[in-house]
Design a protein around this motif. Structure first.
Motif, PDB file in Angstrom:
ATOM      1  N   PRO A   1       2.939   6.345  -6.806  1.00  0.00           N
ATOM      2  CA  PRO A   1       3.316   5.638  -8.040  1.00  0.00           C
ATOM      3  C   PRO A   1       4.575   6.184  -8.713  1.00  0.00           C
ATOM      4  CG  PRO A   1       1.355   6.960  -8.391  1.00  0.00           C
ATOM      5  CD  PRO A   1       1.650   7.010  -6.930  1.00  0.00           C
ATOM      6  N   VAL A   2       4.799   7.491  -8.677  1.00  0.00           N
ATOM      7  CA  VAL A   2       5.986   8.053  -9.326  1.00  0.00           C
ATOM      8  C   VAL A   2       7.249   7.605  -8.588  1.00  0.00           C
ATOM      9  CG1 VAL A   2       7.196  10.198  -9.894  1.00  0.00           C
ATOM     10  CG2 VAL A   2       4.741  10.032 -10.234  1.00  0.00           C
ATOM     11  N   PHE A   3       7.214   7.676  -7.276  1.00  0.00           N
ATOM     12  CA  PHE A   3       8.342   7.253  -6.462  1.00  0.00           C
ATOM     13  C   PHE A   3       8.627   5.763  -6.656  1.00  0.00           C
ATOM     14  CE2 PHE A   3      10.249   5.859  -2.464  1.00  0.00           C
ATOM     15  CZ  PHE A   3      11.326   6.717  -2.410  1.00  0.00           C
ATOM     16  N   THR A   4       7.563   4.972  -6.707  1.00  0.00           N
ATOM     17  CA  THR A   4       7.720   3.531  -6.895  1.00  0.00           C
ATOM     18  C   THR A   4       8.332   3.220  -8.253  1.00  0.00           C
ATOM     19  OG1 THR A   4       5.820   3.128  -5.486  1.00  0.00           O
ATOM     20  CG2 THR A   4       6.483   1.343  -6.935  1.00  0.00           C
ATOM     21  N   SER A   5       7.881   3.906  -9.296  1.00  0.00           N
ATOM     22  CA  SER A   5       8.438   3.641 -10.626  1.00  0.00           C
ATOM     23  C   SER A   5       9.906   4.045 -10.692  1.00  0.00           C
ATOM     24  CB  SER A   5       7.627   4.354 -11.699  1.00  0.00           C
ATOM     25  OG  SER A   5       7.698   5.750 -11.538  1.00  0.00           O
ATOM     26  N   LEU A   6      10.286   5.147 -10.031  1.00  0.00           N
ATOM     27  CA  LEU A   6      11.700   5.531  -9.977  1.00  0.00           C
ATOM     28  C   LEU A   6      12.522   4.487  -9.239  1.00  0.00           C
ATOM     29  CD1 LEU A   6      11.568   9.348  -9.223  1.00  0.00           C
ATOM     30  CD2 LEU A   6      12.476   8.239 -11.253  1.00  0.00           C
ATOM     31  N   PHE A   7      11.996   3.996  -8.131  1.00  0.00           N
ATOM     32  CA  PHE A   7      12.692   2.992  -7.337  1.00  0.00           C
ATOM     33  C   PHE A   7      12.892   1.701  -8.129  1.00  0.00           C
ATOM     34  CE2 PHE A   7      12.801  -0.473  -4.247  1.00  0.00           C
ATOM     35  CZ  PHE A   7      13.786  -0.022  -3.379  1.00  0.00           C
ATOM     36  N   VAL A   8      11.841   1.228  -8.765  1.00  0.00           N
ATOM     37  CA  VAL A   8      11.915  -0.027  -9.528  1.00  0.00           C
ATOM     38  C   VAL A   8      12.831   0.129 -10.743  1.00  0.00           C
ATOM     39  CG1 VAL A   8      10.550  -1.624 -10.937  1.00  0.00           C
ATOM     40  CG2 VAL A   8       9.704  -0.876  -8.711  1.00  0.00           C
ATOM     41  N   ALA A   9      12.727   1.256 -11.433  1.00  0.00           N
ATOM     42  CA  ALA A   9      13.573   1.475 -12.610  1.00  0.00           C
ATOM     43  C   ALA A   9      15.044   1.564 -12.211  1.00  0.00           C
ATOM     44  CB  ALA A   9      13.145   2.750 -13.324  1.00  0.00           C
ATOM     45  N   ASP A  10      15.330   2.268 -11.131  1.00  0.00           N
ATOM     46  CA  ASP A  10      16.712   2.385 -10.656  1.00  0.00           C
ATOM     47  C   ASP A  10      17.263   1.021 -10.254  1.00  0.00           C
ATOM     48  OD1 ASP A  10      19.100   3.464  -9.830  1.00  0.00           O
ATOM     49  OD2 ASP A  10      18.313   4.308  -7.975  1.00  0.00           O
ATOM     50  N   PHE A  11      16.480   0.259  -9.519  1.00  0.00           N
ATOM     51  CA  PHE A  11      16.912  -1.070  -9.088  1.00  0.00           C
ATOM     52  C   PHE A  11      17.140  -1.995 -10.286  1.00  0.00           C
ATOM     53  CE2 PHE A  11      16.055  -5.389  -7.517  1.00  0.00           C
ATOM     54  CZ  PHE A  11      17.031  -5.462  -6.533  1.00  0.00           C
ATOM     55  N   ALA A  12      16.196  -1.995 -11.227  1.00  0.00           N
ATOM     56  CA  ALA A  12      16.313  -2.871 -12.404  1.00  0.00           C
ATOM     57  C   ALA A  12      17.525  -2.483 -13.255  1.00  0.00           C
ATOM     58  CB  ALA A  12      15.041  -2.793 -13.236  1.00  0.00           C
ATOM     59  N   LEU A  13      17.769  -1.190 -13.404  1.00  0.00           N
ATOM     60  CA  LEU A  13      18.924  -0.753 -14.180  1.00  0.00           C
ATOM     61  C   LEU A  13      20.222  -1.197 -13.535  1.00  0.00           C
ATOM     62  CD1 LEU A  13      17.793   2.230 -15.944  1.00  0.00           C
ATOM     63  CD2 LEU A  13      20.224   1.826 -16.052  1.00  0.00           C
ATOM     64  N   LEU A  14      20.289  -1.119 -12.215  1.00  0.00           N
ATOM     65  CA  LEU A  14      21.512  -1.536 -11.538  1.00  0.00           C
ATOM     66  C   LEU A  14      21.708  -3.049 -11.561  1.00  0.00           C
ATOM     67  CD1 LEU A  14      21.580   0.866  -8.486  1.00  0.00           C
ATOM     68  CD2 LEU A  14      23.249   0.726 -10.316  1.00  0.00           C
ATOM     69  N   VAL A  15      20.618  -3.803 -11.547  1.00  0.00           N
ATOM     70  CA  VAL A  15      20.732  -5.260 -11.519  1.00  0.00           C
ATOM     71  C   VAL A  15      20.998  -5.835 -12.912  1.00  0.00           C
ATOM     72  CG1 VAL A  15      19.433  -7.383 -11.112  1.00  0.00           C
ATOM     73  CG2 VAL A  15      19.359  -5.558  -9.436  1.00  0.00           C
ATOM     74  N   PHE A  16      20.283  -5.349 -13.928  1.00  0.00           N
ATOM     75  CA  PHE A  16      20.338  -5.975 -15.245  1.00  0.00           C
ATOM     76  C   PHE A  16      21.209  -5.248 -16.271  1.00  0.00           C
ATOM     77  CE2 PHE A  16      16.108  -7.312 -13.594  1.00  0.00           C
ATOM     78  CZ  PHE A  16      16.432  -8.636 -13.409  1.00  0.00           C
ATOM     79  N   HIS A  17      21.771  -4.114 -15.890  1.00  0.00           N
ATOM     80  CA  HIS A  17      22.591  -3.349 -16.827  1.00  0.00           C
ATOM     81  C   HIS A  17      23.848  -2.885 -16.103  1.00  0.00           C
ATOM     82  CE1 HIS A  17      23.471  -0.903 -20.273  1.00  0.00           C
ATOM     83  NE2 HIS A  17      23.515   0.200 -19.562  1.00  0.00           N
ATOM     84  N   ARG A  18      24.937  -2.758 -16.814  1.00  0.00           N
ATOM     85  CA  ARG A  18      26.198  -2.309 -16.216  1.00  0.00           C
ATOM     86  C   ARG A  18      26.466  -0.857 -16.625  1.00  0.00           C
ATOM     87  NH1 ARG A  18      28.367  -5.019 -12.325  1.00  0.00           N
ATOM     88  NH2 ARG A  18      30.438  -4.541 -13.044  1.00  0.00           N
TER      89      ARG A  18
ATOM     90  N   LEU B   1       0.828  -1.203   0.000  1.00  0.00           N
ATOM     91  CA  LEU B   1       0.000   0.000   0.000  1.00  0.00           C
ATOM     92  C   LEU B   1       0.867   1.260   0.000  1.00  0.00           C
ATOM     93  CD1 LEU B   1      -2.912  -0.957   2.415  1.00  0.00           C
ATOM     94  CD2 LEU B   1      -2.966  -0.721  -0.069  1.00  0.00           C
ATOM     95  N   GLY B   2       2.002   1.212   0.681  1.00  0.00           N
ATOM     96  CA  GLY B   2       2.924   2.346   0.659  1.00  0.00           C
ATOM     97  C   GLY B   2       3.464   2.621  -0.731  1.00  0.00           C
ATOM     98  N   PHE B   3       3.733   1.570  -1.490  1.00  0.00           N
ATOM     99  CA  PHE B   3       4.219   1.741  -2.857  1.00  0.00           C
ATOM    100  C   PHE B   3       3.104   2.169  -3.806  1.00  0.00           C
ATOM    101  CE2 PHE B   3       7.969  -1.053  -1.804  1.00  0.00           C
ATOM    102  CZ  PHE B   3       8.912  -0.057  -1.999  1.00  0.00           C
ATOM    103  N   VAL B   4       1.900   1.686  -3.590  1.00  0.00           N
ATOM    104  CA  VAL B   4       0.774   2.043  -4.451  1.00  0.00           C
ATOM    105  C   VAL B   4       0.366   3.499  -4.231  1.00  0.00           C
ATOM    106  CG1 VAL B   4      -1.674   1.584  -4.870  1.00  0.00           C
ATOM    107  CG2 VAL B   4      -0.073  -0.297  -4.691  1.00  0.00           C
ATOM    108  N   ASP B   5       0.526   4.004  -3.016  1.00  0.00           N
ATOM    109  CA  ASP B   5       0.163   5.384  -2.710  1.00  0.00           C
ATOM    110  C   ASP B   5       1.060   6.399  -3.418  1.00  0.00           C
ATOM    111  OD1 ASP B   5      -1.897   4.591  -1.095  1.00  0.00           O
ATOM    112  OD2 ASP B   5      -0.779   4.823   0.778  1.00  0.00           O
TER     113      ASP B   5
END
Length: 59
Positions: free
Chosen positions: A13-30, A7-11
């Motif tokens: 959405p912009v912050f959550t998308s930044l967090f997920v995009a940053d995490f995914a970029l660091l994990v799957f891209h160098r 619920l904290g992430f759903v409340d």
């Protein structure tokens, strides 16, 4: 506990998308080293903010 986190992430959405995009970029891209350090710093800052905002273990 899991529902409160979701619920904290759903409340925020912009912050959550930044967090997920940053995490995914660091994990799957160098990215270049200096850019990677800046992204890790942003990820740590976002994590600390969400930790304070959610306060999961507060009674």
């Amino acid at each position: 506990m899991f529902k409160k986190i979701l619920l904290g992430f759903v409340d925020q959405p912009v912050f959550t998308s930044l967090f997920v995009a940053d995490f995914a970029l660091l994990v799957f891209h160098r990215p270049p080293f200096l850019f990677s350090i800046a992204m890790i710093g942003a990820l740590v800052g976002m994590s600390m903010y969400m930790g304070q905002k959610l306060a999961i273990f507060e009674k």
